[in-house]
Design a protein around this motif. Structure first.
Motif, PDB file in Angstrom:
ATOM      1  N   GLY A  15       0.785  -1.232   0.000  1.00 61.79           N
ATOM      2  CA  GLY A  15       0.000   0.000   0.000  1.00 61.79           C
ATOM      3  C   GLY A  15       0.817   1.282   0.000  1.00 61.79           C
ATOM      4  O   GLY A  15       0.251   2.368   0.023  1.00 61.79           O
ATOM      5  N   PHE A  16       2.171   1.180  -0.038  1.00 57.41           N
ATOM      6  CA  PHE A  16       2.976   2.400  -0.036  1.00 57.41           C
ATOM      7  C   PHE A  16       4.045   2.347  -1.140  1.00 57.41           C
ATOM      8  O   PHE A  16       5.229   2.514  -0.891  1.00 57.41           O
ATOM      9  CB  PHE A  16       3.606   2.648   1.341  1.00 57.41           C
ATOM     10  N   PRO A  17       3.628   2.108  -2.394  1.00 56.21           N
ATOM     11  CA  PRO A  17       4.603   2.047  -3.485  1.00 56.21           C
ATOM     12  C   PRO A  17       5.295   3.377  -3.733  1.00 56.21           C
ATOM     13  O   PRO A  17       6.427   3.416  -4.221  1.00 56.21           O
ATOM     14  CB  PRO A  17       3.765   1.634  -4.690  1.00 56.21           C
ATOM     15  N   THR A  18       4.617   4.458  -3.404  1.00 60.45           N
ATOM     16  CA  THR A  18       5.197   5.794  -3.528  1.00 60.45           C
ATOM     17  C   THR A  18       4.935   6.556  -2.246  1.00 60.45           C
ATOM     18  O   THR A  18       4.181   6.104  -1.382  1.00 60.45           O
ATOM     19  CB  THR A  18       4.595   6.565  -4.716  1.00 60.45           C
ATOM     20  N   MET A  19       5.554   7.712  -2.123  1.00 60.92           N
ATOM     21  CA  MET A  19       5.321   8.557  -0.959  1.00 60.92           C
ATOM     22  C   MET A  19       4.918   9.952  -1.415  1.00 60.92           C
ATOM     23  O   MET A  19       5.490  10.495  -2.363  1.00 60.92           O
ATOM     24  CB  MET A  19       6.586   8.678  -0.103  1.00 60.92           C
ATOM     25  N   LYS A  20       3.924  10.503  -0.755  1.00 65.27           N
ATOM     26  CA  LYS A  20       3.537  11.889  -1.016  1.00 65.27           C
ATOM     27  C   LYS A  20       4.369  12.783  -0.095  1.00 65.27           C
ATOM     28  O   LYS A  20       4.008  13.046   1.050  1.00 65.27           O
ATOM     29  CB  LYS A  20       2.043  12.083  -0.760  1.00 65.27           C
ATOM     30  N   ILE A  21       5.503  13.187  -0.612  1.00 64.70           N
ATOM     31  CA  ILE A  21       6.412  14.014   0.180  1.00 64.70           C
ATOM     32  C   ILE A  21       6.661  15.321  -0.544  1.00 64.70           C
ATOM     33  O   ILE A  21       6.382  15.459  -1.739  1.00 64.70           O
ATOM     34  CB  ILE A  21       7.745  13.289   0.439  1.00 64.70           C
ATOM     35  N   ALA A  22       7.175  16.288   0.190  1.00 64.79           N
ATOM     36  CA  ALA A  22       7.415  17.609  -0.387  1.00 64.79           C
ATOM     37  C   ALA A  22       8.322  17.495  -1.604  1.00 64.79           C
ATOM     38  O   ALA A  22       9.262  16.690  -1.637  1.00 64.79           O
ATOM     39  CB  ALA A  22       8.047  18.520   0.658  1.00 64.79           C
ATOM     40  N   LYS A  23       8.062  18.314  -2.609  1.00 67.96           N
ATOM     41  CA  LYS A  23       8.823  18.235  -3.857  1.00 67.96           C
ATOM     42  C   LYS A  23      10.315  18.432  -3.632  1.00 67.96           C
ATOM     43  O   LYS A  23      11.158  17.856  -4.324  1.00 67.96           O
ATOM     44  CB  LYS A  23       8.309  19.267  -4.852  1.00 67.96           C
ATOM     45  N   ILE A  24      10.672  19.217  -2.622  1.00 74.28           N
ATOM     46  CA  ILE A  24      12.093  19.473  -2.367  1.00 74.28           C
ATOM     47  C   ILE A  24      12.820  18.189  -1.968  1.00 74.28           C
ATOM     48  O   ILE A  24      14.028  18.057  -2.120  1.00 74.28           O
ATOM     49  CB  ILE A  24      12.253  20.563  -1.269  1.00 74.28           C
ATOM     50  N   GLU A  25      12.049  17.208  -1.457  1.00 76.92           N
ATOM     51  CA  GLU A  25      12.655  15.945  -1.039  1.00 76.92           C
ATOM     52  C   GLU A  25      12.859  14.977  -2.199  1.00 76.92           C
ATOM     53  O   GLU A  25      13.536  13.981  -2.086  1.00 76.92           O
ATOM     54  CB  GLU A  25      11.753  15.259  -0.004  1.00 76.92           C
ATOM     55  N   ARG A  26      12.207  15.264  -3.332  1.00 73.44           N
ATOM     56  CA  ARG A  26      12.205  14.308  -4.439  1.00 73.44           C
ATOM     57  C   ARG A  26      13.518  14.361  -5.202  1.00 73.44           C
ATOM     58  O   ARG A  26      13.602  14.847  -6.311  1.00 73.44           O
ATOM     59  CB  ARG A  26      11.027  14.575  -5.355  1.00 73.44           C
ATOM     60  N   LYS A  27      14.541  13.832  -4.590  1.00 73.61           N
ATOM     61  CA  LYS A  27      15.840  13.815  -5.234  1.00 73.61           C
ATOM     62  C   LYS A  27      16.605  12.565  -4.818  1.00 73.61           C
ATOM     63  O   LYS A  27      16.315  11.947  -3.803  1.00 73.61           O
ATOM     64  CB  LYS A  27      16.634  15.070  -4.890  1.00 73.61           C
ATOM     65  N   VAL A  28      17.546  12.201  -5.617  1.00 76.56           N
ATOM     66  CA  VAL A  28      18.273  10.960  -5.409  1.00 76.56           C
ATOM     67  C   VAL A  28      18.965  10.923  -4.057  1.00 76.56           C
ATOM     68  O   VAL A  28      19.027   9.882  -3.402  1.00 76.56           O
ATOM     69  CB  VAL A  28      19.296  10.750  -6.542  1.00 76.56           C
TER      70      VAL A  28
END
Length: 415
Positions: A154-167
């Motif tokens: 149930g958690f294939p992705t995470m809804k996190i702040a865009k600033i966190e979306r980095k390698v």
């Protein structure tokens, strides 16, 4: 009208100078019950895959009935990438070159969880939150370890702040665990590939229960008993000069495929490729995606499973544990992340009839795919274990036809 030119490597007319055979065992004649015509057909199909232009380097290892049939490589570990000029120095890819397995690492992490369950450390049917209380946040309390292994957590992705979306986030263990635990589920119990998230949670459970690191547990139970040089999460600094470079290749990744890829990986496809060549990636431990190994080591791992958990005279896993690892958990179903039909066990991607990712009529086969055409698998019906490692990261292109032909050739010749 051609809208874009696929990114391809330069293909030499004569592949002999860039082909390496690991040892002279093949000189004694066909092995594993295969005829000379069989091995010739498989090798021709592998060369055709290289000539598709999608891969600067390919390493391939095949065992049948436990006998080494192929352990070869074609191409370069560095240089001759699709965007490289002729002036860029080239380094030959050999069967000893370590290559990142990317998501094929999930199969290894899953086996470690099954081993822990076999030894009584965990129950796969138990809730993750029983071992990791923080995971119960935001509606994930009843998710079991089995759910996570089978991509139904149930958690294939995470809804996190865009600033966190980095390698870089993938390389900060404590932070990624906190974020996954705090994040609400983004899907129910439907099948939905957990590209990154599941591996971290499974590994955290293992570390909490055992009091040892994931890497140490791998060393103790798999890598050292199988006498492997590499097969590690990340790779030691002294081996960095040997590692194969990954290259973006094939047709340009565009919408909607680019959106699907970014949703699963958190970051755009090209950024993942670039990041995989960085020193920080090589130092990190990413349970779902950064084991470094050779094709031979990959085949050896799956051969151990094919042999009922036995390797080098040691029973590394019980036969019933291996049977559970390979057992389907549910029918073929639509994966809501990958957007294709899939079959999973508790940790493995499974083959299918009339055709699957390991070739035609491979319903009994089990293994895992790694970031664009890396494959490690075992097929009990054909008595084979194989590792196919590639350095070109190509989603779309004519190489897919060549790959399909290679898998079909292996399936038919080893039947």
């Amino acid at each position: 009208m051609v809208l874009f030119q696929p990114m391809k490597v330069q293909i030499a007319r004569d592949l002999h100078p860039i082909t390496t055979i690991a040892d002279d065992v093949e000189a004694a004649g066909p092995r594993g019950g295969l005829s000379a015509a069989d091995t010739k057909a498989i090798w021709a199909a592998l060369k055709s895959l290289y000539r598709s232009g999608a891969y600067p380097g390919i390493a391939f290892c095949l065992r049948r009935h436990g006998e080494l049939v192929f352990n070869r490589s074609i191409g370069h570990a560095e240089g001759n990438g699709p965007a490289d000029s002729a002036a860029v120095p080239k380094r030959l890819l050999t069967p000893e070159t370590p290559i990142c397995l990317f998501s094929a690492s999930k199969a290894v992490t899953a086996v470690l969880l099954h081993k822990l369950a076999e030894d009584g450390g965990i129950r796969l049917e138990e809730r993750v939150s029983h071992y990791l209380p923080a995971f119960a946040q935001a509606g994930k309390r009843d998710t079991t370890i089995s759910d996570v292994l089978a991509h139904r957590g149930g958690f294939p992705t995470m809804k996190i702040a865009k600033i966190e979306r980095k390698v870089e986030l993938m390389e900060d263990w404590d932070r990624i665990i906190r974020l996954i635990c705090a994040a609400p589920p983004t899907s129910g119990k439907q099948m939905s590939y957990h590209a990154i998230t599941g591996g971290f949670i499974l590994a955290e459970v293992l570390q909490k229960v055992t009091g040892t690191s994931l890497s140490s547990y791998l060393d103790q139970h798999i890598r050292k008993p199988l006498k492997m040089k590499h097969f590690t999460y990340g790779i030691g600094k002294k081996y960095w000069p040997e590692v194969a470079i990954n290259y973006e290749a094939g047709a340009l990744v565009r919408f909607p495929i680019s959106t699907v890829a970014e949703r699963a990986l958190f970051v755009p496809f090209p950024e993942v490729v670039r990041a995989s060549n960085t020193d920080s990636f090589k130092q990190a431990v990413i349970p779902a995606g950064n084991i470094f190994a050779t094709a031979d080591e990959t085949s050896r791992f799956f051969q151990m499973l094919l042999d009922g958990g036995v390797a080098n005279g040691q029973q590394l896993l019980k036969a019933e544990t291996v049977a559970r690892i390979a057992r389907p958990l549910g029918r073929m179903n639509f994966d809501r992340t990958l957007m294709i039909p899939m079959r999973y066990s508790e940790g493995m991607m499974l083959g299918a009839k009339p055709a699957g990712m390991y070739g035609p009529d491979t319903a009994d086969a089990f293994g895992h795919l790694g970031f664009m055409n890396i494959l490690g698998w075992a097929d009990p019906r054909r008595h084979i274990s194989a590792g196919l490692l590639t350095t070109g990261k190509a989603i779309l292109g004519t190489h897919l036809l060549s790959l399909s032909r290679l898998l079909a050739t292996i399936s038919s010749r080893c039947a």
